[in-house]
Design a protein around this motif. Sequence first.
Motif, PDB file in Angstrom:
ATOM      1  N   ASN A 137       0.848  -1.184   0.000  1.00 19.53           N
ATOM      2  CA  ASN A 137       0.000   0.000   0.000  1.00 19.53           C
ATOM      3  C   ASN A 137       0.882   1.232   0.000  1.00 19.53           C
ATOM      4  O   ASN A 137       1.587   1.505   0.967  1.00 19.53           O
ATOM      5  N   GLN A 165      -4.095   6.422  10.583  1.00 19.11           N
ATOM      6  CA  GLN A 165      -3.345   5.450   9.802  1.00 19.11           C
ATOM      7  C   GLN A 165      -3.562   5.856   8.351  1.00 19.11           C
ATOM      8  O   GLN A 165      -4.638   5.631   7.792  1.00 19.11           O
ATOM      9  N   THR A 207      -3.314   5.596   4.558  1.00 19.65           N
ATOM     10  CA  THR A 207      -3.108   4.590   3.514  1.00 19.65           C
ATOM     11  C   THR A 207      -3.576   5.140   2.186  1.00 19.65           C
ATOM     12  O   THR A 207      -4.399   6.054   2.129  1.00 19.65           O
ATOM     13  N   HIS A 230       0.593  -8.052   4.781  1.00 24.30           N
ATOM     14  CA  HIS A 230      -0.536  -7.476   5.521  1.00 24.30           C
ATOM     15  C   HIS A 230      -1.204  -6.318   4.782  1.00 24.30           C
ATOM     16  O   HIS A 230      -2.390  -6.082   4.957  1.00 24.30           O
ATOM     17  N   GLU A 231      -0.422  -5.600   3.975  1.00 28.59           N
ATOM     18  CA  GLU A 231      -0.968  -4.423   3.298  1.00 28.59           C
ATOM     19  C   GLU A 231      -1.901  -4.783   2.152  1.00 28.59           C
ATOM     20  O   GLU A 231      -2.603  -3.924   1.633  1.00 28.59           O
ATOM     21  N   TYR A 233      -4.465  -6.770   2.340  1.00 28.33           N
ATOM     22  CA  TYR A 233      -5.799  -7.114   2.830  1.00 28.33           C
ATOM     23  C   TYR A 233      -6.649  -5.861   3.001  1.00 28.33           C
ATOM     24  O   TYR A 233      -6.181  -4.835   3.481  1.00 28.33           O
ATOM     25  N   ALA A 234      -7.908  -5.956   2.636  1.00 27.30           N
ATOM     26  CA  ALA A 234      -8.817  -4.813   2.719  1.00 27.30           C
ATOM     27  C   ALA A 234      -8.869  -4.180   4.115  1.00 27.30           C
ATOM     28  O   ALA A 234      -8.926  -2.951   4.216  1.00 27.30           O
ATOM     29  N   PRO A 235      -8.835  -4.943   5.211  1.00 28.31           N
ATOM     30  CA  PRO A 235      -8.894  -4.301   6.537  1.00 28.31           C
ATOM     31  C   PRO A 235      -7.707  -3.366   6.819  1.00 28.31           C
ATOM     32  O   PRO A 235      -7.794  -2.527   7.703  1.00 28.31           O
ATOM     33  N   PHE A 236      -6.633  -3.514   6.059  1.00 34.28           N
ATOM     34  CA  PHE A 236      -5.476  -2.631   6.249  1.00 34.28           C
ATOM     35  C   PHE A 236      -5.799  -1.202   5.809  1.00 34.28           C
ATOM     36  O   PHE A 236      -5.298  -0.240   6.366  1.00 34.28           O
ATOM     37  N   THR A 262      -7.628   2.325   5.233  1.00 32.83           N
ATOM     38  CA  THR A 262      -8.461   3.194   6.074  1.00 32.83           C
ATOM     39  C   THR A 262      -9.044   4.314   5.226  1.00 32.83           C
ATOM     40  O   THR A 262      -8.614   4.552   4.100  1.00 32.83           O
ATOM     41  N   SER A 263      -9.981   5.024   5.808  1.00 35.12           N
ATOM     42  CA  SER A 263     -10.549   6.206   5.156  1.00 35.12           C
ATOM     43  C   SER A 263     -10.073   7.478   5.873  1.00 35.12           C
ATOM     44  O   SER A 263     -10.700   8.523   5.745  1.00 35.12           O
TER      45      SER A 263
END
Length: 173
Positions: free
Chosen positions: A43, A70, A72, A132-133, A135-138, A140-141
């Motif tokens: 990301n 966070q 992203t 880890h980056e 995955y969708a849960p990583f 943020t908005s």
Amino acid sequence: LSKRVFILQTMSNPLIDLTTNKSQHVTSAPIKLYGASAGKAVNYVSPNDVAEVAVRALLAPHNHVDKIYQLTGPLSIKEEEVAKHLEKFIGKPVVYVDQPIERFELNEALGGVPSWLLHDIVSLEQIKALGHEGYAPFLTSDIEKVCNHKPETFVDYLSNVDVMSPLERAVSS
């Protein structure tokens, strides 16, 4: 209590990598972008978005008290995709070469990367290789919440040459 540590991988990092490998630009052979992400998506967050969040926090600190962001980008992409985007941006062939972390570290050391920086570069590649980056849960908005616009994509960032640093602009065709 556990602390969460996040490292920003900005979109300018691959551009800076290209400027440090000037010798590759002389031949018609593809420019090689080296890494050790093990094929995992990364990301990238736009330095423009990071700067805007920082400026907003500095200009209106009362709106950001006790908040942790966070930051992203809008999506994670593989390094091969980064190479394709950079190829279009600079107008020369660019390929991503994924290496085992040990070889990556050795090549960077032999290439003259100072030891104090080498540890950080290798650590970033190890983090990327965890995946880890991707995955969708990583994602943020947080940028959208603070700045009222969606974060820049990698392509958006490359299209926005007017706000790039002189070093980044120097790579463009």
